[in-house]
Design an enzyme around this catalytic site. Structure first.
Site, PDB file in Angstrom:
ATOM      1  N   ARG A  34      68.672  14.992  54.825  1.00  7.09           N
ATOM      2  CA  ARG A  34      67.794  15.559  53.731  1.00  7.09           C
ATOM      3  C   ARG A  34      66.658  16.397  54.247  1.00  7.09           C
ATOM      4  NH1 ARG A  34      67.179  10.239  50.173  1.00  7.09           N
ATOM      5  NH2 ARG A  34      67.980   9.270  52.052  1.00  7.09           N
ATOM      6  N   ASN A  73      21.649  41.570  75.728  1.00 11.18           N
ATOM      7  CA  ASN A  73      21.953  42.058  74.813  1.00 11.18           C
ATOM      8  C   ASN A  73      23.293  43.053  74.756  1.00 11.18           C
ATOM      9  OD1 ASN A  73      21.532  42.339  71.674  1.00 11.18           O
ATOM     10  ND2 ASN A  73      21.870  44.323  72.221  1.00 11.18           N
ATOM     11  N   GLU A 111      70.651  -6.004  50.106  1.00 13.48           N
ATOM     12  CA  GLU A 111      70.720  -4.469  49.557  1.00 13.48           C
ATOM     13  C   GLU A 111      70.784  -4.366  48.364  1.00 13.48           C
ATOM     14  OE1 GLU A 111      69.262  -2.527  52.375  1.00 13.48           O
ATOM     15  OE2 GLU A 111      69.211  -4.661  53.087  1.00 13.48           O
ATOM     16  N   ASN A 147      62.322  10.659  54.016  1.00 11.65           N
ATOM     17  CA  ASN A 147      63.779  11.198  53.977  1.00 11.65           C
ATOM     18  C   ASN A 147      63.712  12.783  53.605  1.00 11.65           C
ATOM     19  OD1 ASN A 147      65.050   8.695  54.268  1.00 11.65           O
ATOM     20  ND2 ASN A 147      64.117   8.014  52.363  1.00 11.65           N
ATOM     21  N   ALA A 167      65.737   4.791  65.133  1.00  9.54           N
ATOM     22  CA  ALA A 167      65.635   5.950  65.016  1.00  9.54           C
ATOM     23  C   ALA A 167      66.654   7.013  65.051  1.00  9.54           C
ATOM     24  CB  ALA A 167      64.630   6.696  65.697  1.00  9.54           C
ATOM     25  N   GLY A 197      69.196   7.607  62.772  1.00 12.61           N
ATOM     26  CA  GLY A 197      69.636   8.300  61.306  1.00 12.61           C
ATOM     27  C   GLY A 197      69.405   9.756  61.307  1.00 12.61           C
TER      28      GLY A 197
HETATM   29  C1  UD1 Z   1      66.758  -0.476  55.219  1.00 11.94           C
HETATM   30  C2  UD1 Z   1      66.945  -1.937  55.125  1.00 11.94           C
HETATM   31  C3  UD1 Z   1      66.511  -2.349  53.704  1.00 11.94           C
HETATM   32  C4  UD1 Z   1      65.079  -1.760  53.587  1.00 11.94           C
HETATM   33  C5  UD1 Z   1      65.031  -0.213  54.094  1.00 11.94           C
HETATM   34  C6  UD1 Z   1      63.472  -0.121  54.285  1.00 11.94           C
HETATM   35  C7  UD1 Z   1      69.206  -2.750  56.159  1.00 11.94           C
HETATM   36  C8  UD1 Z   1      70.508  -2.954  56.065  1.00 11.94           C
HETATM   37  N1  UD1 Z   1      68.417  -2.084  55.053  1.00 11.94           N
HETATM   38  O1  UD1 Z   1      67.601   0.313  54.298  1.00 11.94           O
HETATM   39  O2  UD1 Z   1      66.489  -3.724  53.464  1.00 11.94           O
HETATM   40  O3  UD1 Z   1      64.426  -1.981  52.563  1.00 11.94           O
HETATM   41  O4  UD1 Z   1      65.532   0.019  55.045  1.00 11.94           O
HETATM   42  O5  UD1 Z   1      63.403   1.350  54.247  1.00 11.94           O
HETATM   43  O6  UD1 Z   1      68.589  -2.537  57.368  1.00 11.94           O
HETATM   44  N2  UD1 Z   1      69.127   3.637  61.526  1.00 11.94           N
HETATM   45  C9  UD1 Z   1      69.733   3.495  62.667  1.00 11.94           C
HETATM   46  N3  UD1 Z   1      70.897   3.505  62.803  1.00 11.94           N
HETATM   47  C10 UD1 Z   1      71.747   3.225  61.818  1.00 11.94           C
HETATM   48  C11 UD1 Z   1      71.282   3.259  60.570  1.00 11.94           C
HETATM   49  C12 UD1 Z   1      70.061   3.130  60.440  1.00 11.94           C
HETATM   50  O7  UD1 Z   1      69.121   3.941  63.700  1.00 11.94           O
HETATM   51  O8  UD1 Z   1      73.082   3.116  62.160  1.00 11.94           O
HETATM   52  C13 UD1 Z   1      67.828   3.709  61.410  1.00 11.94           C
HETATM   53  C14 UD1 Z   1      67.448   4.719  60.605  1.00 11.94           C
HETATM   54  O9  UD1 Z   1      67.307   5.974  61.086  1.00 11.94           O
HETATM   55  C15 UD1 Z   1      66.027   4.369  59.934  1.00 11.94           C
HETATM   56  C16 UD1 Z   1      66.130   2.839  59.964  1.00 11.94           C
HETATM   57  O10 UD1 Z   1      67.221   2.576  60.803  1.00 11.94           O
HETATM   58  O11 UD1 Z   1      64.800   4.539  60.986  1.00 11.94           O
HETATM   59  C17 UD1 Z   1      66.432   2.345  58.494  1.00 11.94           C
HETATM   60  O12 UD1 Z   1      67.893   3.051  58.159  1.00 11.94           O
HETATM   61  P1  UD1 Z   1      68.038   3.447  56.441  1.00 11.94           P
HETATM   62  O13 UD1 Z   1      69.468   4.137  56.662  1.00 11.94           O
HETATM   63  O14 UD1 Z   1      66.760   4.326  56.029  1.00 11.94           O
HETATM   64  O15 UD1 Z   1      68.258   2.151  55.778  1.00 11.94           O
HETATM   65  P2  UD1 Z   1      68.116   1.905  54.396  1.00 11.94           P
HETATM   66  O16 UD1 Z   1      69.271   1.966  53.566  1.00 11.94           O
HETATM   67  O17 UD1 Z   1      66.841   2.657  53.918  1.00 11.94           O
HETATM   68 CA    CA Z   2      65.352   3.831  54.530  1.00 15.29          CA
END
Ligand code: UD1
Ligand code: CA
Length: 454
Positions: free
Chosen positions: A15, A374, A151, A224, A9, A11
Site C-alpha cells: 500500500r 568590504n 486475530e 501501511n 520487516a 512485509g
Molecule cells: C500483527 C499481529 C496482531 C497485532 C498487529 C499489530 C500476528 C499474527 N498478528 O498483525 O496481533 O495486533 O500485528 O500491528 O502477529 N511480517 C513479516 N513476515 C510475515 C508477516 C509479517 O516479517 O510473514 C512483519 C511485517 O513486515 C510487519 C509485522 O511483521 O512488520 C506485522 O505484520 P502485519 O502483517 O502487519 O501483521 P498484522 O496482520 O497487522
Molecule cells: Ca500491521
C-alpha cells in the site's frame, strides 16, 4: 539477563505504492526501521536480527552503518514463520525481544519498561487500549491473566468487542520460543503461522504472562500507507518541537518546524516558521533564524542572525554574524566574528574574516577574505577555468568595488582598493588601487540609430 532483538520487516508494504521497501521510508529523514534499530541499540541488545523479504540491496545499503544479522524470509508465511528465520542466530538461555519494523515511534523508555516487566514474568507483551481496535489482535484475559491473542479475522463477536490489542512487541525466553514455534499451525482464517499463537501455548503451560503499555498509542502505530507515514512524521516533529521549546527555544509555530537529525541548542533562540534543519546542527544562544531557512550540518554561534530564506550547509557562522535574507552558504563557508553576508550572496569553501561584509549579489568561491574587507555588490570570484579551481586571497581592510571580477588565482593585498567594474587578473599589492576596465569616452551630439524601413 542478556537479550537479543528480532525486528520483523519482511512485509511487502504494497500500500505504500513504492519501489522503496516500506521500512526504508523515512521519518524525520531517517528510515523507519533505523529508528527501531537505534532504540534497540540504546537498550544494549546483544544481537539485532532483521527479518527482511524484499529489496535486500536497498536495505543493506541504507542500513550499512549498523551491525545486524540479516535473516531472509523469502516467502511471507506469517509473523511466527518470520521469527523462525532468526532462530539460527538466537541462543538458548537468553531472552528475545520481538519488534516490528513499521512502527517507528516506539520509545526506548517503553521497551525498557517491557524488559522490566519480563523480570517478573515468563513472557511480557506490549499491549494498548484503542478506541478502534479493528484489524488488530485482541488480548484475551482470564481475570488478570493473559490467556491468548486472537486475530481480528479469527475473533468471535464477543472477542471483537475487546479494546486491548497486541502491538506485536513482546519478549520471552529463546528456549520457550523455539519449543512453541515448532508447534505452530496455520489452520486459521489467513492460512498464516501466527506468532501470536505462542501466547495460548505459554498460558497452557502455566507460564506467567504480563503486559506493559506504551506512554502513548502513537508509539505503536504502524505505517501501511503514505497517509499514515505523514501522520507519524507530524507527531514525531511535534514531539521534537516540544522538547526544544522546553529547552528554551522559541518556535513561532511548532507545527511548521522540521528537524531531520540532531540539533544542539543554546538559550533564547527564536526560530520563525518553515525552518528545516537536517543532519547535525548546533545553534548558540540568542540566535534568530528567520522564516524559510534550511540549515544542514552547520554551526551557528551566539548572537548570529540568519535572515529569511537562507540556506546554510556544512558551514560555520561565528558569533554576531548576519546572514541573508536570501543567502546561500555552501560547504566550507566560514564566517568569522561579526561578518555579514547579505542578499543573493553565495559562498563556497570561503573564509570571510572578522567584520568583513559581502552584502549584495556576490559569489565567493575558494576564497580567503581578511578582516574588515568590504566586498562590493556584484563581485564575483572567477575560481573555475572550466577545468581547474583556483584560489583568491583578499587581504584585510581591502575594498573591492562593485561589479568586479577577480580572476583566480589572484591576491589582493591588505588595504588595497579595486575600482568598480574591474576585471582583476594580476595580483594587487598592499595599499594599491587597481582599476581594470575600459576607459569612458563621452561623444558629444551622438545620433541614435533610426529604425530601418522594412
Ligand atoms: C500483527 C499481529 C496482531 C497485532 C498487529 C499489530 C500476528 C499474527 N498478528 O498483525 O496481533 O495486533 O500485528 O500491528 O502477529 N511480517 C513479516 N513476515 C510475515 C508477516 C509479517 O516479517 O510473514 C512483519 C511485517 O513486515 C510487519 C509485522 O511483521 O512488520 C506485522 O505484520 P502485519 O502483517 O502487519 O501483521 P498484522 O496482520 O497487522
Ligand atoms: Ca500491521
Amino acid at each position: 539477563m542478556t537479550f537479543s532483538v528480532v525486528i520483523l520487516a519482511a512485509g511487502k508494504g504494497t500500500r505504500m505504492k513504492s519501489t522503496l521497501p516500506k521500512v526504508l521510508h523515512p521519518i524525520a529523514g531517517k528510515p523507519m526501521v533505523q529508528h527501531i534499530i537505534s532504540a534497540a541499540q540504546s537498550l544494549g541488545a546483544d544481537n539485532i536480527n532483521l527479518v527482511y523479504g524484499h529489496g535486500a540491496d536497498q536495505l543493506q545499503a541504507a542500513l550499512s552503518q549498523n551491525t545486524l544479522n540479516w535473516c531472509l524470509q523469502a516467502e511471507q508465511l506469517g509473523t511466527g514463520h518470520a521469527v523462525q528465520q532468526a532462530l539460527p542466530f538466537l541462543s538458548d538461555g537468553e531472552d528475545v525481544l520481538i519488534l516490528v519494523g513499521d512502527a517507528p515511534l516506539i520509545k526506548a523508555s517503553t521497551l525498557r519498561a517491557l524488559l522490566e516487566v519480563k523480570q517478573h514474568a515468563d513472557l511480557a507483551l506490549l499491549t494498548v487500549h484503542l478506541d478502534d481496535p479493528s484489524g488488530m489482535g485482541r488480548i484475551i484475559r482470564h481475570g488478570e491473566q493473559v490467556t491468548a491473542i486472537v486475530e481480528h479475522k479469527d475473533a468471535n463477536p464477543e472477542q471483537l468487542k475487546i479494546r486491548e490489542i497486541n502491538t506485536g512487541i513482546m519478549i520471552m525466553g529463546v528456549t520457550d520460543l523455539k519449543r512453541w514455534l515448532a508447534k505452530l499451525k496455520n489452520n486459521n482464517s489467513q492460512g498464516e503461522f501466527y506468532l501470536t499463537d505462542v501466547i495460548a501455548m505459554a498460558a497452557e503451560e502455566g507460564k506467567i504472562i504480563k503486559a506493559a503499555h506504551p506512554g502513548s498509542a502513537i508509539e505503536v502505530e504502524g505505517v501501511n500507507n503514505r497517509v499514515q507515514l505523514a501522520r507519524l512524521e507530524r507527531a514525531f516533529q511535534l514531539e521534537q518541537a516540544t522538547e526544544l521549546m522546553n529547552k528554551g527555544v522559541s518556535l513561532l509555530d511548532p507545527q511548521r518546524f522540521d528537524l531531520r537529525g540532531d540539533l544542539v541548542v543554546g538559550q533564547d533562540i527564536v526560530i520563525d516558521v518553515n525552518v528545516v534543519i537536517e543532519g547535525t546542527v548546533s545553534i548558540g544562544s540568542n540566535v534568530k533564524i528567520g522564516p524559510n531557512c534550511l540549515l544542514i550540518d552547520c554551526e551557528i554561534a551566539d548572537n548570529a542572525n540568519i535572515e529569511a530564506n537562507s540556506i546554510v550547509e556544512q558551514a560555520k557562522v561565528a558569533s554576531g554574524c548576519t546572514v541573508g535574507p536570501f543567502a546561500r552558504l555552501r560547504p566550507g563557508a566560514v564566517l568569522e566574528k561579526n561578518a555579514k553576508v547579505g542578499n543573493f550572496v553565495e559562498l563556497k569553501n570561503t573564509i570571510l574574516g572578522e567584520g568583513a561584509k559581502a552584502n549584495h549579489f556576490t559569489y565567493l568561491g575558494d576564497t580567503t577574505v581578511g578582516s574588515k574587507v568590504n566586498i562590493g555588490a556584484g563581485t564575483i570570484t572567477c575560481n573555475y577555468d572550466g577545468v581547474n579551481k583556483s584560489k583568491t586571497i583578499i587581504g584585510s581592510g581591502a575594498f573591492i568595488g562593485s561589479n568586479s571580477s577577480l580572476v583566480a588565482p589572484v591576491i589582493i593585498g591588505k588595504n588595497a582598493t579595486v575600482g568598480a567594474g574591474s576585471t582583476i587578473t594580476k595580483d594587487v599589492q598592499d595599499e594599491e588601487l587597481a582599476i581594470a576596465r575600459g576607459k569612458q569616452r563621452n561623444i558629444a551630439g551622438w545620433q541614435r540609430p533610426t529604425k530601418r524601413p522594412t
